[in-house]
Structures are given as C-alpha cells and as structure tokens.
Motif scaffolding. Structure first.
Motif, PDB file in Angstrom:
ATOM      1  N   PHE A  57      11.253  10.619   1.216  1.00 50.22           N
ATOM      2  CA  PHE A  57      10.691  11.371   0.101  1.00 50.22           C
ATOM      3  C   PHE A  57      11.746  11.672  -0.970  1.00 50.22           C
ATOM      4  N   ASP A  58      13.027  11.683  -0.583  1.00 50.91           N
ATOM      5  CA  ASP A  58      14.103  11.859  -1.563  1.00 50.91           C
ATOM      6  C   ASP A  58      14.401  10.582  -2.330  1.00 50.91           C
ATOM      7  N   ARG A  59      13.782   9.467  -1.912  1.00 53.08           N
ATOM      8  CA  ARG A  59      14.110   8.163  -2.504  1.00 53.08           C
ATOM      9  C   ARG A  59      12.879   7.431  -3.033  1.00 53.08           C
ATOM     10  N   VAL A  60      11.790   8.145  -3.274  1.00 56.80           N
ATOM     11  CA  VAL A  60      10.559   7.500  -3.747  1.00 56.80           C
ATOM     12  C   VAL A  60      10.765   6.838  -5.103  1.00 56.80           C
ATOM     13  N   ASP A  61      11.833   7.253  -5.843  1.00 58.64           N
ATOM     14  CA  ASP A  61      12.113   6.583  -7.112  1.00 58.64           C
ATOM     15  C   ASP A  61      12.378   5.096  -6.925  1.00 58.64           C
ATOM     16  N   LEU A  62      12.719   4.675  -5.698  1.00 57.05           N
ATOM     17  CA  LEU A  62      12.883   3.244  -5.411  1.00 57.05           C
ATOM     18  C   LEU A  62      11.631   2.458  -5.761  1.00 57.05           C
ATOM     19  N   TYR A  63      10.481   3.090  -5.645  1.00 62.50           N
ATOM     20  CA  TYR A  63       9.201   2.412  -5.880  1.00 62.50           C
ATOM     21  C   TYR A  63       8.795   2.398  -7.350  1.00 62.50           C
ATOM     22  N   GLY A  64       9.498   3.147  -8.186  1.00 56.93           N
ATOM     23  CA  GLY A  64       9.024   3.343  -9.556  1.00 56.93           C
ATOM     24  C   GLY A  64       8.780   2.062 -10.316  1.00 56.93           C
ATOM     25  N   ASP A  65       9.780   1.186 -10.370  1.00 60.42           N
ATOM     26  CA  ASP A  65       9.651  -0.035 -11.167  1.00 60.42           C
ATOM     27  C   ASP A  65       8.543  -0.947 -10.655  1.00 60.42           C
TER      28      ASP A  65
ATOM     29  N   VAL B 224       0.821  -1.220   0.000  1.00 62.04           N
ATOM     30  CA  VAL B 224       0.000   0.000   0.000  1.00 62.04           C
ATOM     31  C   VAL B 224       0.846   1.258   0.000  1.00 62.04           C
ATOM     32  N   THR B 225       2.022   1.213   0.633  1.00 66.86           N
ATOM     33  CA  THR B 225       2.834   2.419   0.746  1.00 66.86           C
ATOM     34  C   THR B 225       3.485   2.789  -0.578  1.00 66.86           C
ATOM     35  N   ALA B 226       3.970   1.802  -1.330  1.00 61.53           N
ATOM     36  CA  ALA B 226       4.642   2.099  -2.599  1.00 61.53           C
ATOM     37  C   ALA B 226       3.733   2.857  -3.569  1.00 61.53           C
ATOM     38  N   PRO B 227       2.521   2.363  -3.882  1.00 65.60           N
ATOM     39  CA  PRO B 227       1.673   3.118  -4.805  1.00 65.60           C
ATOM     40  C   PRO B 227       1.179   4.437  -4.215  1.00 65.60           C
ATOM     41  N   THR B 228       1.003   4.482  -2.900  1.00 67.59           N
ATOM     42  CA  THR B 228       0.558   5.720  -2.270  1.00 67.59           C
ATOM     43  C   THR B 228       1.627   6.804  -2.392  1.00 67.59           C
ATOM     44  N   ALA B 229       2.859   6.457  -2.012  1.00 69.42           N
ATOM     45  CA  ALA B 229       3.945   7.436  -2.079  1.00 69.42           C
ATOM     46  C   ALA B 229       4.202   7.869  -3.519  1.00 69.42           C
TER      47      ALA B 229
ATOM     48  N   ARG C  84      -4.041   0.380  -7.861  1.00 66.17           N
ATOM     49  CA  ARG C  84      -3.594   0.792  -9.195  1.00 66.17           C
ATOM     50  C   ARG C  84      -4.242   2.107  -9.630  1.00 66.17           C
ATOM     51  N   SER C  85      -5.285   2.508  -8.944  1.00 71.03           N
ATOM     52  CA  SER C  85      -6.084   3.659  -9.384  1.00 71.03           C
ATOM     53  C   SER C  85      -5.909   4.879  -8.488  1.00 71.03           C
TER      54      SER C  85
END
Length: 533
Positions: free
Chosen positions: A95-103, A22-27, A245-246
């Motif tokens: 918040f500086d590393r949210v790109d970790l969740y991108g893939d 839940v945290t990855a898509p939320t962030a 996803r939404s």
C-alpha cells in the motif's frame, strides 16, 4: 527445448500477469479514494463501515478488497452480516508503493479511446514511455529486506502483465502467432505497415526474452513460443478492460454506469472474450469426450435422443460434440436410422445468429432457439410444442454458464443457513449475502432437477478459491483474475465444495466416474460433472 521447471516458471509468470491486470486498477482505485490509507492508519475495518465512510457500493468494494486479500495484502473474515478485513505485513509494504501502478493504469485508461485490436501510434508511444519507466524500476538494485523485495517483485510482475497483456491478446487476434511467424524469421513490415513502431514493439518483447533480433529480422525464442501458444490465456481477463477502466465509478459512484438496455455490451469486449474463451476452453472440451463416447456407445434405447446446449455461444461446443458422436460412437454409425436431435439455446440474439451460421457452415443439422437458463419450464414447453421433443429425453450440457445467470433472490431462503463460501458477490453494486447466493443456486438447480432424472446435466463450471489459499499460491492459479472480472460484472462463482453441496441439496448428484477437476489439486478452479436428479 524448455525444461519442465522452466515451463512451470513461465506458467507462473502468466498467472502473475493476469493478477496484475486486475490488481493494478483495483489498488489504484482504492488508493485514490483513500481506502488503503485507512487500512494503514487503522489496520482493520468492516466492509459496512468502509462503504459508509467512503460512499462506496458495498458489493463492488467487497470484490475489490477480496482481490487484495487473494494477493496476500489483506486478511478477511466473512460473517453473516458483514465482512472484516485487516492489513497484512505484505499489504503495508504494497500500500506504500501503489504509485508503481500509476503509469500503467493511466495507459489502460488511454487505450480505451482507441480501437481494441488495432496498433495505433498514440497509445504505442505512451506504452514505450511506460515500459521505459518499468524497465528502469525493475533494473534497480533490489531491496535488502527480503519481505520488501518479494512484494516489489510481485508488483512489478503486475505492471508487466497490465502493460503487455492487452498487446499479447491484440497480437494473437491479429494473427501474429500464426505458424508462419512462429517457424521462421520475419521482418516487422511483413506483419504491420508501420514498420518503425511495430519493430520497436517487437524490440520490447525481445527484451522480455520472446524474440532474438538480427539485422532487422526477428525470430521467436523457445520462451516466446511458450507465451505465443498460450496467448488466449490472457483473452478473457483482457476482455473485461472496459470494466477495469471504470472501477472508480463502479465502486464509488454509479454502479450501473456500464449497463445498457439495448446495443452492444459496455462492460466486456465480447469478441475478445469469445476468442479467449475458445482457446482456454478447448482443453475442457477434449476432457469430456470420453463421457460423450460412453453415453452414445450404449444400446440405443439407453441413449439420449439428442443434446441441448444452454448458452450455446458461437456453437463451438455443439460442433465439437457432434464431431465426437459422428466419428467415435456407435450412434454415429446409425444416424440415418436414429438421428441426433441437437438444440442450441441462448438468451443473446447475436449468439443465436452466430451459432446458426457456424453450424450451417459445418453442415450440422440443429435447432437454434431462444431460451433463459432460469426458465427450464419454458424451454421444455417450447421443445414439446414446436418439435415434439421431451426435454427429459435429451442430455443437457452447459459450459461455464450457471455462475453467469441473472441474479434472482431466493424465494424460500433456508432458515439460519450459514454459508461456507468465502466469495464476494454483488448485484447492481450492492452486496449479496453468501447465504442468499447458496439458496439462489439451490432453487436454480431445483427448477432443473425434474428434467435431469434420466440423462442428467453435463456441466463444466468455474469456481473460486478462499483468499488465503490463493494468497499462499500466488503464481500458481489465475483465480484472482477470475474473482475480479466475475465479481465486478455480477457473476457468482463459488467454491467446488459449495457448488457440489448445494447441487446435492437440490437432489442433483455427480456420477463419480465422470467427475473431473482442473488442475487436479487443491487449486482446482474448473470442474466437469454429470449431475443426475
């Protein structure tokens, strides 16, 4: 054999995986919209200001921000008219590393175009690529700064959960964790026709420590068995992937994008939800056995005529209760002279059909009827008119339902009520004031109270925890996942203390001998109570 400390660590991994789902898509949704950058720039902001600035639906934005607060990245304060959030030191790092969740969030979007319970090549190939990037990142030299290292480890656990959680559920629902595979070595082709892809999938899990591989055969490790036996723990959270996803649209666009008047639900994969619920709820079903035995061991004139299960789902709870009564109570030995009147009630017609079929197959006589949890008066009228049964003469039971009733604003709000709940609540995207949630729950209980004076309401209910408590216990509770999935789908889980206080306002008091909390600590998120009017 795993030691208790090892089991505790693995259980913590499951909770962190659920956090990640839940945290990855939320962030990612908040970062894409610019909300996290605003916190980095300003440090503190009110929900209303953020909703205005970013054109957000304030109810779902509040749910999203509270998810991050429960992970320790924001502090929050709930006022009567607004909610204030401020970024923490850990939040600045995250918040500086949210790109970790991108893939992994992109993979989550991709898999939405494929069948939720089949292994297909395209999403698997992309999963392999994402796993490779995750493996490289997790194997990199950790930061020398302990604060940075702690947040990065937290986020990598999130990525692992979002990456593997859906597959764990798919494996569980497909029979991979059957004892045939758990008790002996096996080859990939015994389970799946795509031997190559499935073998490579198992190899990924082997790197996680689930399997050992030798000459093309795989065997579960003790760690793998631990996770396999708890696969259903992922089920409910994974079932809400359509909602997760939404989030871009739900929070910053059309809050009604997943709502349909007719046809299958769009916000949840109900088959997965039922599978996950069945496994997760089994322990609570067993916990109420002693209550049922006590009630139906009493002199017959002191026993309920039967049981009515509001929100019967697939009938599993009624089936379980009947088995307990038939085989373990005095009433079970006198069913011919004193039949047990069982009633399954649900708002969903599909659930009613499934319940009828399951109870018939189990050779259990029961009435299965439509009903609305918000209209006990109509249920009472239907039971009396159609079957000559007084609702007051039945034991009412409910499992994880009261928080999922359709939203009804309070008719007579309590003047100057100051809510003690920290929850984030929404209806159709708009924020619902916590005081209104308490008053709505009170009026809901007041409608039921007249029917619960004699035998009461046996209720299993889900609860939230304050975000600061959740943040201080990351890895020890699944509450962040509960808050997200339920908050984004307009459900209303409140703290235990709030639930019990509001029930008491409606004249419903718990019988202390039957009260239970799970776990039995300050981190309890499930209660069992017998409430009487």
């Amino acid at each position: 054999m795993l030691s208790r400390d090892h089991q505790r660590a693995l259980r913590s991994t499951i909770f962190r995986h659920l956090d990640g789902l839940v945290t990855a898509p939320t962030a990612r949704a908040l970062e894409t919209a610019g909300v996290l950058t605003a916190f980095l720039d300003r440090g503190r902001a009110s929900l209303s200001d953020l909703a205005d600035e970013f054109g957000a639906n304030d109810g779902y934005l509040n749910v999203a921000l509270r998810v991050l607060a429960s992970q320790g990245w924001l502090d929050n304060r709930v006022d009567a008219d607004d909610v204030w959030y401020s970024v923490t030191d850990a939040g600045r790092i995250a918040f500086d590393r949210v790109d970790l969740y991108g893939d992994v969030v992109d993979l989550m979007q991709l898999t939405g175009r494929f069948h939720p319970r089949r292994f297909e090549v395209a999403p698997f190939r992309r999963m392999e690529e994402v796993y490779g990037a995750y493996r490289d990142r997790s194997g990199a030299t950790p930061s020398a700064d302990p604060a940075v290292r702690a947040v990065e480890e937290q986020m990598l656990a999130h990525v692992e959960g979002a990456l593997f959680g859906p597959t764990i559920v798919r494996l569980g629902m497909s029979g991979m964790f059957h004892k045939y595979f758990m008790e002996a070595s096996f080859r990939p082709e015994e389970f799946h026709e795509d031997e190559d892809s499935f073998g490579r999938l198992l190899a990924m899990f082997a790197e996680l420590g689930w399997f050992v591989e030798r000459n093309g055969t795989f065997r579960f490790t003790d760690e793998g068995l631990f996770f396999a036996r708890r696969a259903s723990a992922y089920g409910v959270t994974v079932s809400y992937l359509p909602t997760l996803r939404s989030l871009d649209e739900l929070i910053f666009g059309d809050a009604n994008c997943l709502r349909v008047e007719e046809g299958p639900e769009q916000h949840v994969d109900r088959e997965t939800n039922v599978w996950g619920s069945g496994g997760a709820h089994a322990a609570y079903f067993r916990a109420i056995d002693d209550i049922i035995v006590d009630l139906f061991d009493r002199p017959i004139e002191e026993q309920p005529r039967g049981i009515v299960d509001m929100g019967c789902g697939n009938g599993a709870f009624l089936e379980h209760v009947f088995d307990v009564i038939e085989n373990r109570t005095a009433r079970g030995r006198m069913l011919e002279d004193h039949p047990l009147f069982l009633v399954g009630v649900d708002f969903n017609e599909t659930a009613l059909r499934v319940t009828r079929a399951n109870l018939t197959q189990a050779d259990i006589w029961a009435k299965v009827i439509w009903g609305d949890i918000g209209r006990p008066d109509r249920l009472a009228t239907d039971l009396k008119g159609d079957y000559g049964i007084d609702l007051k003469d039945l034991l009412n039971v409910r499992t994880f339902l009261d928080h999922n009733r359709p939203w009804e604003p309070p008719v007579e709000p309590t003047p100057d009520r100051v809510s003690t709940s920290t929850g984030a609540f929404a209806s159709l995207g708009r924020r619902v004031a916590n005081a209104d949630v308490e008053d709505s729950l009170r009026e809901h209980f007041e409608r039921w109270a007249p029917y619960l004076e004699r035998f009461g309401l046996l209720v299993i209910e889900l609860h939230t925890l304050p975000p600061d408590v959740a943040a201080a216990n990351v890895g020890r509770t699944p509450v962040t996942a509960y808050d997200a999935t339920h908050g984004y789908s307009d459900q209303y889980i409140v703290e235990i203390e709030v639930f019990e206080r509001v029930a008491a306002e409606a004249g419903l008091l718990p019988e202390t001998a039957y009260a239970g909390r799970f776990p039995d600590s300050e981190l309890a998120t499930v209660t069992i109570n017998l409430l009487r009017g």
